[in-house]
Structure formats: structure tokens, C-alpha cells
Design an enzyme around this catalytic site. Structure first.
Site, mmCIF file in Angstrom:
data_model
loop_
_atom_site.group_PDB
_atom_site.id
_atom_site.type_symbol
_atom_site.label_atom_id
_atom_site.label_comp_id
_atom_site.label_asym_id
_atom_site.label_seq_id
_atom_site.Cartn_x
_atom_site.Cartn_y
_atom_site.Cartn_z
ATOM 1 N N LYS A 50 0.834 -1.201 0.000
ATOM 2 C CA LYS A 50 0.000 0.000 0.000
ATOM 3 C C LYS A 50 0.875 1.259 0.000
ATOM 4 C CE LYS A 50 -3.662 -2.437 2.567
ATOM 5 N NZ LYS A 50 -4.446 -2.509 3.816
ATOM 6 N N TYR A 86 -11.969 -2.927 -2.773
ATOM 7 C CA TYR A 86 -12.474 -3.151 -1.412
ATOM 8 C C TYR A 86 -14.002 -3.178 -1.369
ATOM 9 C CZ TYR A 86 -7.954 -2.874 0.983
ATOM 10 O OH TYR A 86 -6.684 -3.137 1.455
ATOM 11 N N PHE A 133 -15.122 2.798 7.821
ATOM 12 C CA PHE A 133 -13.797 3.252 7.389
ATOM 13 C C PHE A 133 -13.593 3.158 5.879
ATOM 14 C CE2 PHE A 133 -13.497 -1.202 8.791
ATOM 15 C CZ PHE A 133 -13.030 -1.816 7.638
ATOM 16 N N ARG A 192 -1.036 -14.887 3.856
ATOM 17 C CA ARG A 192 -1.726 -14.147 4.924
ATOM 18 C C ARG A 192 -1.011 -14.320 6.267
ATOM 19 N NH1 ARG A 192 -6.269 -10.735 4.097
ATOM 20 N NH2 ARG A 192 -7.180 -11.585 6.010
ATOM 21 N N THR A 221 -4.907 -8.293 10.664
ATOM 22 C CA THR A 221 -5.276 -7.000 10.064
ATOM 23 C C THR A 221 -4.752 -5.818 10.880
ATOM 24 O OG1 THR A 221 -7.281 -8.010 9.190
ATOM 25 C CG2 THR A 221 -7.225 -5.607 9.268
ATOM 26 N N ARG A 261 3.210 -7.194 9.161
ATOM 27 C CA ARG A 261 2.531 -6.129 9.914
ATOM 28 C C ARG A 261 3.026 -6.078 11.361
ATOM 29 N NH1 ARG A 261 -3.456 -7.544 7.479
ATOM 30 N NH2 ARG A 261 -3.402 -6.203 5.634
ATOM 31 N N ASN A 309 -1.503 -0.242 7.477
ATOM 32 C CA ASN A 309 -0.926 -1.575 7.716
ATOM 33 C C ASN A 309 -0.165 -2.129 6.519
ATOM 34 O OD1 ASN A 309 -3.100 -2.241 6.148
ATOM 35 N ND2 ASN A 309 -4.097 -3.576 7.645
ATOM 36 N N HIS A 351 -1.565 -5.555 1.501
ATOM 37 C CA HIS A 351 -2.823 -6.281 1.295
ATOM 38 C C HIS A 351 -2.511 -7.669 0.757
ATOM 39 C CE1 HIS A 351 -6.689 -7.538 -0.350
ATOM 40 N NE2 HIS A 351 -6.005 -7.876 -1.432
ATOM 41 N N GLU A 398 -9.181 -10.630 -7.607
ATOM 42 C CA GLU A 398 -8.239 -9.507 -7.458
ATOM 43 C C GLU A 398 -7.150 -9.539 -8.530
ATOM 44 O OE1 GLU A 398 -8.930 -8.851 -2.658
ATOM 45 O OE2 GLU A 398 -7.075 -9.787 -3.332
#
Ligand code: RTP
Ligand code: MG
Length: 233
Positions: free
Chosen positions: A93, A133, A141, A169, A175, A186, A196, A199, A210
Site C-alpha cells: 500500500k 475493497y 472506514f 496471509r 489486520t 505487519r 498496515n 494487502h 483480485e
């Protein structure tokens, strides 16, 4: 369970399934690779390897759909590793890019043994971020999240490997960085949930969607990595 036994079970399941031969031809392999590249069906994104009598194990990937009996058998035995070749979408990100963490993050996926099959730097529009998203559009948010994702360059990537969707993941961590374990991306590299840095697709269907959203099929590169023969038997 001995590997030889597992190999026999998998090979038998393969033979039983729709006449698929365990020793898959180069042509079939190429067709499967194309299916993976195009992300055209869920079955095409998930392959089980038939390793019986393998000379070059990585060269034998068969459609998971053909292996249901073996898959059920394997699911009952927790000592057996499900051997699925998958692709997942990973994005660094804008905060990760601006903080100079690109090589750190790419390095963690590389060192694990996953193969990079697509990468590009892109500044998404807010509309594109909202599409990405979309499942979170009801969350309070959401607007801020889309503003943030579209605020600067994002490194969009596709990584390939056995179990890369789920384990990717794990590498990323929970998250909220407050809940992420030390050792995860993270957990080690950020502090707030809204910053964070990375993704990752959260499942096989999401991964297909995606990858299809961020990349054209021709941007996904199918190749053999030198390390594969040391990563997969
Ligand atoms: P991601 O999709 O970015 O990989 O993150 P994730 O699966 O771990 O979490 P998800 O529930 O999909 O949330 C997407 C992103 O929304 C931001 N978020 N902010 N302010 C908040 O409470 C909040 N909760 C989530 C995070 O940036 C999260 O990665
Ligand atoms: Mg998510």
C-alpha cells in the site's frame, strides 16, 4: 503417513478421475498453465501434484477437481500436506511504498520460496480502490480506506507457490498491527490498522477476482524458477 503411500493414493485418484493420466503431457501442462494465467475458473487456479515416480516433480500438476477422492483422504490425515499450486494477489500500500519497505516485503515472499509472476507500480483511482475493497463498502472506514489506497503508488504483485494464499496471509499477519505477531510483516513493520502497509487476498475466489482486477492475463508470467527443484520434490 509415508510419502510413497500418499503418492500411490494421489496417483490412483488421478487415474480414476476422468481418464486423466498421472504422467501429464507437455501439451496438457501448457494448457493448465494457460488456465492459471487466465484465471478462467476456480478449478484452474488450484492444482494437486502427482509425485509418484516423478523425475521432475514440479512438472506434474493436475487439476484439483480431478482429485476429489485423494483430497478427501488427505483432509482426514492432518500429517499430509495438501500440495496446491496457487496464485495470490499481494499489494504494498502507499504507506509501505513511501516508507521504503518494498524490498523488505518482496524479500520476505522471495525468501519463503514463493515465485513472483507479476509486478507493477500503479496509482489506483479512488473508484478502482472502491472496486478492490467492494466487500467493505458498508464499513465506516471504507471512504478513508479508498482515499488512502488511491493516495499514491501501490506495488501490485502476483505470487505463486504451494499454499501461497493462506500462508501469504500468515506472512502478512493480522489486520491490526496491534494484534499481528512479531515476525509477521505487519507485526514487525507497522503500528496502526489504517496504515498496515500490505494487502493480501483472503481466499481462492478473492485471489482470482483480485488478480483479474489488477492485471491483464498477459501481464502474468509463467516461467520455471531455478529454485523450484530445491523447493519441491
Ligand atoms: P487487506 O484486505 O488490506 O489485506 O486487509 P485484511 O484482509 O487483513 O482486512 P480487511 O478486513 O479486508 O480490511 C481491509 C483494510 O481496511 C483497513 N481497516 N481499517 N479502521 C479500521 O477499523 C479498519 N479496519 C480495517 C485496513 O487497512 C485493512 O487492511
Ligand atoms: Mg481483506
Amino acid at each position: 503417513m509415508a510419502r510413497a503411500r500418499l503418492a500411490t493414493v494421489v496417483a490412483a485418484a488421478a487415474r480414476a478421475a476422468a481418464g486423466v493420466r498421472p504422467a501429464i503431457s507437455a501439451e496438457s501442462r501448457a494448457a493448465l498453465a494457460t488456465a492459471v494465467r487466465k484465471g478462467s475458473s476456480a478449478a484452474a487456479t488450484s492444482f494437486v501434484r502427482a509425485s509418484a515416480g516423478s523425475q521432475s516433480g514440479y512438472s506434474r500438476w493436475l487439476p484439483a477437481a480431478a482429485f476429489l477422492p485423494a483430497a478427501v483422504y488427505m483432509a482426514q490425515d492432518p500429517t499430509v500436506e495438501a500440495a496446491e499450486l496457487e496464485r495470490t494477489f499481494i499489494a504494498i500500500k502507499p504507506d509501505g511504498v513511501q516508507r521504503g519497505l518494498i524490498s523488505e516485503i518482496v524479500g520476505r515472499f522471495e525468501r519463503k520460496g514463493y515465485k513472483l509472476v507479476a509486478i507493477k507500480l500503479i496509482v489506483p483511482t479512488k473508484e478502482f480502490a472502491a472496486q478492490h475493497y467492494d466487500d467493505l463498502k458498508e464499513r465506516p472506514f471504507f471512504n478513508g480506506l479508498c482515499d488512502f489506497l488511491s493516495s499514491g503508488p501501490v506495488v501490485a504483485m502476483v505470487w505463486e507457490g504451494q499454499g501461497v494464499i493462506k500462508y501469504g496471509r500468515k506472512l502478512i499477519g493480522a489486520t491490526s498491527p496491534q494484534a499481528s505477531e512479531p515476525g509477521t510483516i505487519r507485526g514487525d513493520l507497522c503500528v496502526q490498522v489504517s496504515r498496515n502497509i500490505i494487502h493480501g487476498s483472503d481466499g481462492p475466489e478473492t485471489a482470482v477476482a483480485e488478480i483479474g482486477l489488477w492485471f491483464k492475463p498477459e501481464e502474468l508470467i509463467t516461467y520455471t524458477h531455478n529454485a523450484e527443484k530445491w523447493l519441491y520434490e
